[in-house]
Design a protein around this motif. Structure first.
Motif, mmCIF file in Angstrom:
data_model
loop_
_atom_site.group_PDB
_atom_site.id
_atom_site.type_symbol
_atom_site.label_atom_id
_atom_site.label_comp_id
_atom_site.label_asym_id
_atom_site.label_seq_id
_atom_site.Cartn_x
_atom_site.Cartn_y
_atom_site.Cartn_z
ATOM 1 N N ILE A 258 0.874 -1.183 0.000
ATOM 2 C CA ILE A 258 0.000 0.000 0.000
ATOM 3 C C ILE A 258 0.906 1.227 0.000
ATOM 4 N N GLU A 259 0.914 1.950 -1.092
ATOM 5 C CA GLU A 259 1.830 3.098 -1.196
ATOM 6 C C GLU A 259 1.212 4.391 -0.676
ATOM 7 N N ARG A 260 -0.051 4.613 -0.991
ATOM 8 C CA ARG A 260 -0.665 5.912 -0.656
ATOM 9 C C ARG A 260 -2.161 5.711 -0.469
ATOM 10 N N GLY A 261 -2.705 6.280 0.616
ATOM 11 C CA GLY A 261 -4.121 6.169 0.891
ATOM 12 C C GLY A 261 -4.391 4.995 1.807
ATOM 13 N N PRO A 262 -5.646 4.623 1.982
ATOM 14 C CA PRO A 262 -6.813 5.116 1.241
ATOM 15 C C PRO A 262 -7.158 6.542 1.615
ATOM 16 N N TYR A 274 -3.577 3.578 -3.670
ATOM 17 C CA TYR A 274 -2.524 3.203 -4.620
ATOM 18 C C TYR A 274 -1.734 2.044 -4.049
ATOM 19 N N LEU A 275 -1.577 1.012 -4.865
ATOM 20 C CA LEU A 275 -0.797 -0.169 -4.498
ATOM 21 C C LEU A 275 0.361 -0.300 -5.483
ATOM 22 N N ARG A 276 1.393 -1.050 -5.082
ATOM 23 C CA ARG A 276 2.491 -1.366 -6.004
ATOM 24 C C ARG A 276 2.523 -2.866 -6.193
ATOM 25 N N ASP A 277 2.579 -3.314 -7.453
ATOM 26 C CA ASP A 277 2.618 -4.762 -7.704
ATOM 27 C C ASP A 277 4.044 -5.279 -7.448
ATOM 28 N N PRO A 278 4.294 -6.581 -7.574
ATOM 29 C CA PRO A 278 5.622 -7.097 -7.207
ATOM 30 C C PRO A 278 6.771 -6.484 -8.008
ATOM 31 N N GLY A 280 6.679 -3.256 -8.898
ATOM 32 C CA GLY A 280 6.628 -1.811 -8.664
ATOM 33 C C GLY A 280 5.649 -1.064 -9.555
ATOM 34 N N HIS A 281 4.984 -1.770 -10.495
ATOM 35 C CA HIS A 281 3.937 -1.094 -11.274
ATOM 36 C C HIS A 281 2.868 -0.601 -10.298
ATOM 37 N N ARG A 282 2.429 0.621 -10.511
ATOM 38 C CA ARG A 282 1.470 1.216 -9.572
ATOM 39 C C ARG A 282 0.042 1.010 -10.090
ATOM 40 N N VAL A 283 -0.853 0.633 -9.189
ATOM 41 C CA VAL A 283 -2.265 0.438 -9.536
ATOM 42 C C VAL A 283 -3.109 1.233 -8.556
ATOM 43 N N GLU A 284 -4.105 1.886 -9.074
ATOM 44 C CA GLU A 284 -5.047 2.617 -8.229
ATOM 45 C C GLU A 284 -6.393 1.899 -8.268
ATOM 46 N N ILE A 285 -6.966 1.678 -7.112
ATOM 47 C CA ILE A 285 -8.367 1.244 -7.035
ATOM 48 C C ILE A 285 -9.164 2.510 -6.739
ATOM 49 N N TYR A 286 -10.165 2.770 -7.565
ATOM 50 C CA TYR A 286 -10.730 4.117 -7.710
ATOM 51 C C TYR A 286 -12.243 4.004 -7.760
ATOM 52 N N THR A 287 -12.945 4.817 -6.993
ATOM 53 C CA THR A 287 -14.407 4.761 -7.053
ATOM 54 C C THR A 287 -15.019 6.124 -6.790
ATOM 55 N N SER A 320 7.632 8.983 -3.043
ATOM 56 C CA SER A 320 7.759 7.974 -4.104
ATOM 57 C C SER A 320 6.637 8.102 -5.125
ATOM 58 N N TRP A 321 5.476 8.567 -4.676
ATOM 59 C CA TRP A 321 4.331 8.695 -5.589
ATOM 60 C C TRP A 321 4.631 9.715 -6.686
ATOM 61 N N TYR A 322 5.442 10.729 -6.335
ATOM 62 C CA TYR A 322 5.814 11.751 -7.319
ATOM 63 C C TYR A 322 7.000 11.330 -8.180
ATOM 64 N N THR A 323 7.876 10.485 -7.646
ATOM 65 C CA THR A 323 9.151 10.273 -8.334
ATOM 66 C C THR A 323 9.251 8.939 -9.079
ATOM 67 N N GLU A 324 8.491 7.919 -8.668
ATOM 68 C CA GLU A 324 8.666 6.581 -9.249
ATOM 69 C C GLU A 324 7.541 6.265 -10.236
#
Ligand SMILES: [Fe+2]
Length: 356
Positions: A258-262, A274-278, A280-287, A320-324
């Motif tokens: 869990i990188e940022r949030g909820p 925002y989550l990071r996969d194994p 480092g690809h970032r995925v957002e679950i959004y509603t 990291s959310w801004y730089t990676e």
């Protein structure tokens, strides 16, 4: 007696525009894009990725071939929203948009040829579930695909018995890192995208959210060294689904994913994590964003100095959310070189003038 000088208002003669020798020719019409449809990510350990995306997040496997998985959300009717392909180095291989008619493939070729962009026709079923497509290296440096015809998958929207994890419904948007946000905005405007929200200050455009489907966005831009993929945003129907994936990751002691949030976004009003996969690809679950389909939908402009813009509750954004972000690949599968950020940002902490 000399008459007083009459005060003549200063005249502003309109500047005569010299004919430009290099005026670009008018572009042919762009393809009629319907929505962001799917992305292909290169991952370094497909078994680990399957565990993250399928077992934990809850994506549906439409098809599994050696070295590649085709995944979709529970509402999605076309074949896939996400391709995970095993490779030597993590990267984002392409972003795919669905277009309205078969004729839009020809329009895409003509449009990008006029821009001087490399394009390629992809034969039907070269990608399982997708008929003929056109791929191009767009002016922002991303490999983008346009397709019309697609294979449909089983309707699973009411198979509540199958749902797991964050219960992702469908792909919502691509968020891309670009060195020049205004140039990205102008390019997507030329493709017919509407503008829903911005982060700005004076003459600087720090971020923009643009749409074809009638939601806040199909694509958004984050300023930084680019081209890179910042994240893939997947829609879930309810905020408790965002919370549930956080609880699951906590229970498994995988809270580091869990990188940022909820939290609640200011921009878009969405509830998010925002989550990071194994890899480092970032995925957002959004509603819970909103309808933008009126033809004169007004733009919501956030000041870069408003601490609610990225998180409505004012929570700071982790650096990291801004730089990676993920490397992107060209049409031949080679990593695209990075262009340094060109934003004339007044406050240089984070991509949009993050206030320390
Ligand atoms: Fe997003």
């Amino acid at each position: 007696m000399a008459l007083p000088k009459r005060h003549e208002p200063k005249r502003h003669e309109p500047k005569r525009r010299e004919p430009e020798r290099h005026d670009p020719l008018p572009l042919p019409p762009p393809p009629d894009i319907v929505r962001a449809a799917y992305a292909e990510l290169v991952v370094t350990d497909l078994a680990e990725s399957r565990r993250f995306w399928v077992d934990l997040l809850g994506f549906v496997v439409t098809r599994a071939d050696p070295g590649v998985l085709y995944l979709r959300g529970y509402d999605e009717l076309i074949h896939h929203n996400l391709i995970l392909r095993q490779g030597a180095a993590a990267a984002a291989a392409r972003l795919a948009f669905r277009v309205r008619t078969a004729a839009d493939l020809g329009r895409a070729e003509a449009f990008y040829a006029a821009l001087g962009a490399r394009t390629a026709r992809v034969p039907a079923d070269a990608t399982p579930g997708v008929r003929e497509a056109v791929r191009t290296e767009d002016p922002l440096g991303f490999t983008v695909e346009f397709f019309f015809a697609a294979q449909y998958a089983e309707r699973l929207q009411q198979r509540y018995d199958l749902r797991r994890g964050a219960e992702p419904a469908r792909l919502d948007h691509f968020n891309i890192v670009v060195p020049d946000v205004r140039a990205a905005y102008e390019y997507y405007r030329s493709l017919g995208f509407g503008l829903s929200e911005t982060i700005e200050d004076g003459d600087t455009l720090y971020a923009a959210w643009m749409f074809r489907k009638q939601t806040v966005h199909d694509v958004a831009f984050t300023g930084g060294d680019g081209p890179r993929l910042h994240h893939l945003g997947f829609f879930a129907h309810e905020s408790h689904q965002v919370l549930r994936i956080c609880d699951i990751l906590g229970s498994l002691h995988e809270e580091f994913l869990i990188e940022r949030g909820p939290g609640r976004h200011g921009v878009s009003n969405a509830f998010y994590v925002y989550l990071r996969d194994p890899d480092g690809h970032r995925v957002e679950i959004y509603t819970s964003d909103y309808f933008t389909g009126d033809p004169d939908h007004p733009v919501l402009r956030w000041s870069v100095r408003d601490p609610r813009r990225r998180d409505f509750w004012g929570h700071p954004v982790i650096p990291s959310w801004y730089t990676e972000a993920s490397t992107v690949l060209d049409l031949d599968g080679r990593p695209r070189p990075l262009v340094p950020e060109q934003q004339p940002a007044e406050v240089k902490v984070g991509a949009d003038g993050f206030i320390p």
